[in-house]
Enzyme design. Structure first.
Site, PDB file in Angstrom:
ATOM      1  N   GLU A  36       0.806  -1.074   0.099  1.00  0.00           N
ATOM      2  CA  GLU A  36      -0.002  -0.052  -0.133  1.00  0.00           C
ATOM      3  C   GLU A  36       0.903   1.324   0.094  1.00  0.00           C
ATOM      4  O   GLU A  36       1.680   1.405   0.963  1.00  0.00           O
ATOM      5  CB  GLU A  36      -0.854   0.025   1.182  1.00  0.00           C
ATOM      6  CG  GLU A  36      -1.787   1.339   1.414  1.00  0.00           C
ATOM      7  CD  GLU A  36      -2.726   1.130   2.604  1.00  0.00           C
ATOM      8  OE1 GLU A  36      -3.499   0.497   2.560  1.00  0.00           O
ATOM      9  OE2 GLU A  36      -2.418   1.842   3.526  1.00  0.00           O
ATOM     10  N   THR A  67      -3.842   4.735  -1.412  1.00  0.00           N
ATOM     11  CA  THR A  67      -4.917   5.258  -0.792  1.00  0.00           C
ATOM     12  C   THR A  67      -5.295   6.659  -1.335  1.00  0.00           C
ATOM     13  O   THR A  67      -4.739   7.152  -2.289  1.00  0.00           O
ATOM     14  CB  THR A  67      -4.084   5.479   0.495  1.00  0.00           C
ATOM     15  OG1 THR A  67      -3.139   6.453   0.727  1.00  0.00           O
ATOM     16  CG2 THR A  67      -3.806   4.205   1.273  1.00  0.00           C
ATOM     17  N   ASP A 128     -12.886   8.275   6.353  1.00  0.00           N
ATOM     18  CA  ASP A 128     -13.095   9.022   7.598  1.00  0.00           C
ATOM     19  C   ASP A 128     -13.273  10.333   7.095  1.00  0.00           C
ATOM     20  O   ASP A 128     -12.766  10.899   6.247  1.00  0.00           O
ATOM     21  CB  ASP A 128     -11.658   8.741   8.185  1.00  0.00           C
ATOM     22  CG  ASP A 128     -11.651   7.271   8.738  1.00  0.00           C
ATOM     23  OD1 ASP A 128     -12.496   6.714   9.053  1.00  0.00           O
ATOM     24  OD2 ASP A 128     -10.370   6.806   8.664  1.00  0.00           O
ATOM     25  N   ASP A 180     -20.200  -5.617  13.313  1.00  0.00           N
ATOM     26  CA  ASP A 180     -19.127  -5.128  12.419  1.00  0.00           C
ATOM     27  C   ASP A 180     -19.069  -6.382  11.249  1.00  0.00           C
ATOM     28  O   ASP A 180     -18.805  -6.034  10.127  1.00  0.00           O
ATOM     29  CB  ASP A 180     -17.584  -5.184  13.127  1.00  0.00           C
ATOM     30  CG  ASP A 180     -16.776  -4.646  12.132  1.00  0.00           C
ATOM     31  OD1 ASP A 180     -16.713  -3.322  11.810  1.00  0.00           O
ATOM     32  OD2 ASP A 180     -15.905  -5.753  11.856  1.00  0.00           O
ATOM     33  N   ASN A 183     -21.822  -5.910   8.843  1.00  0.00           N
ATOM     34  CA  ASN A 183     -21.469  -4.847   7.926  1.00  0.00           C
ATOM     35  C   ASN A 183     -20.630  -5.579   6.933  1.00  0.00           C
ATOM     36  O   ASN A 183     -20.715  -5.258   5.605  1.00  0.00           O
ATOM     37  CB  ASN A 183     -20.819  -3.801   8.475  1.00  0.00           C
ATOM     38  CG  ASN A 183     -21.737  -2.859   9.200  1.00  0.00           C
ATOM     39  OD1 ASN A 183     -22.844  -2.855   9.211  1.00  0.00           O
ATOM     40  ND2 ASN A 183     -21.017  -2.491  10.381  1.00  0.00           N
ATOM     41  N   GLN A 198      -7.728  -3.617   7.953  1.00  0.00           N
ATOM     42  CA  GLN A 198      -7.142  -2.488   8.611  1.00  0.00           C
ATOM     43  C   GLN A 198      -5.809  -2.994   9.228  1.00  0.00           C
ATOM     44  O   GLN A 198      -5.760  -4.369   9.377  1.00  0.00           O
ATOM     45  CB  GLN A 198      -7.879  -1.880   9.722  1.00  0.00           C
ATOM     46  CG  GLN A 198      -7.316  -0.645  10.539  1.00  0.00           C
ATOM     47  CD  GLN A 198      -8.025  -0.239  11.406  1.00  0.00           C
ATOM     48  OE1 GLN A 198      -8.534  -0.755  12.411  1.00  0.00           O
ATOM     49  NE2 GLN A 198      -8.438   0.942  11.453  1.00  0.00           N
TER      50      GLN A 198
END
Length: 324
Positions: A36, A67, A128, A180, A183, A198
């Site tokens: 990443e 990202t 976020d 969670d 989801n 994450q």
């Protein structure tokens, strides 16, 4: 705005494989890995990113991801560099896309911009709030509320391959782990082909997430669940990162790192780095033994620490750091 559905089969044909297809390919090492990157803020940081990308390119990662910077020039730079990674290297590039602060029309435009650059692998994230990642999340009046809606929207726009985020410790906005997991199941049922977690520092958290997912929906649980790892090179940075993400450093790991950091006013970075690479190697080896499909490394746009971990777990990095 780019019309994705009419951008032509030639654009989609240039996109190459999906992440899932790449993970299914024979791999010469013990396990596929991915990396990443994040969008650089200036020309010097961009030059470093390119040195890092070229270093990893020689190691044959399954894919790399970029990202997403949600505002202004950061957004434009993100789209540009992701496109350049896709067109000027051999790297399979996955572009992150968030719902935060975007209308549906803006999202369509961004997806079109990526498609025009041959990128059809997207990681769909709710995102976020800018400025305060742990602050209140406010839906754009003409946007979408949840990542599952973003997955559906992307897949309606063309022949795209979407992944989503998952959270071994549970997302900080979820009331409990069951919610969670629910989801995540909904995001996968919406059409996501895999998820990337994450960054975490306790393998048990990942394994329990995998167990919960399979128990909740065996079909969705069969999709690749890719663990997110980061070799810690600074205790202060690791603490800050976990604080902003709502995750934690396990007490045992914190203790090992704190001992390495020492009691002086400045942490002993060399010792912290050594312990951090040991920890990441231990986690990688455990995850390989548990049969994960890939290891995904948060590189912070540097190559050496991740490369050391890769070398320790048996991936050929010879010559990759020359000139890095």
């Amino acid at each position: 705005m780019t019309d994705v559905t009419s951008s032509g089969s030639d654009v989609l044909a240039r996109a190459g494989q999906s992440v899932v297809e790449r993970l299914a390919d024979p791999y010469p090492g013990p396990i596929p890995f991915s990396v990443e990157f994040f969008p650089p803020r200036d020309a010097e940081a961009e030059a470093r990113l390119w040195r890092t990308a070229r270093t990893f390119e020689r190691m044959n990662p399954a894919f790399v991801s970029m990202t997403y910077g949600a505002g202004g020039t950061t957004r434009d730079r993100t789209v540009r560099i992701a496109g350049e990674l896709a067109t000027e290297t051999t790297l399979l590039t996955v572009a992150h896309l968030t719902a935060v602060n975007h209308s549906i029309e803006e999202i369509r435009g961004l997806v079109g911009a990526y498609a025009d650059k041959g990128i059809t692998n997207l990681l769909a994230l709710r995102g976020d709030p800018p400025g305060d990642p742990l602050g209140e999340w406010v839906k754009h009046p003409q946007g979408v509320q949840y990542a599952e809606e973003l997955v559906t929207l992307i897949n309606e726009l063309g022949d795209f391959h979407t992944g989503v985020a998952s959270f071994p410790e549970g997302h900080h906005r979820s009331p409990n782990l069951a919610a969670d997991t629910g989801n995540l199941v909904r995001k996968l049922r919406a059409g996501a082909e895999y998820s990337v977690t994450q960054v975490f520092f306790d393998v048990e958290d990942f394994l329990r997430l995998r167990d919960r997912l399979v128990a909740a929906d065996p079909e969705q649980g069969a999709k690749p669940l890719i663990p997110g790892l980061m070799p810690i090179t600074s205790l202060a940075t690791a603490r800050r990162m976990t604080e902003l993400s709502g995750s934690k450093i396990p007490a045992e790991v914190e203790s090992r790192l704190a001992k390495a950091a020492g009691d002086g006013p400045d942490e002993n970075r060399a010792q912290v780095r050594a312990v951090g690479i040991d920890l990441c190697t231990e986690m990688s080896e455990r995850l390989i033994s548990e049969g994960v499909p890939c290891l995904h490394f948060c590189s912070l746009n540097f190559a050496k620490a991740t490369s050391e971990v890769l070398e320790r777990i048996g991936i050929d990095t010879r010559g990759a750091l020359v000139g890095a």
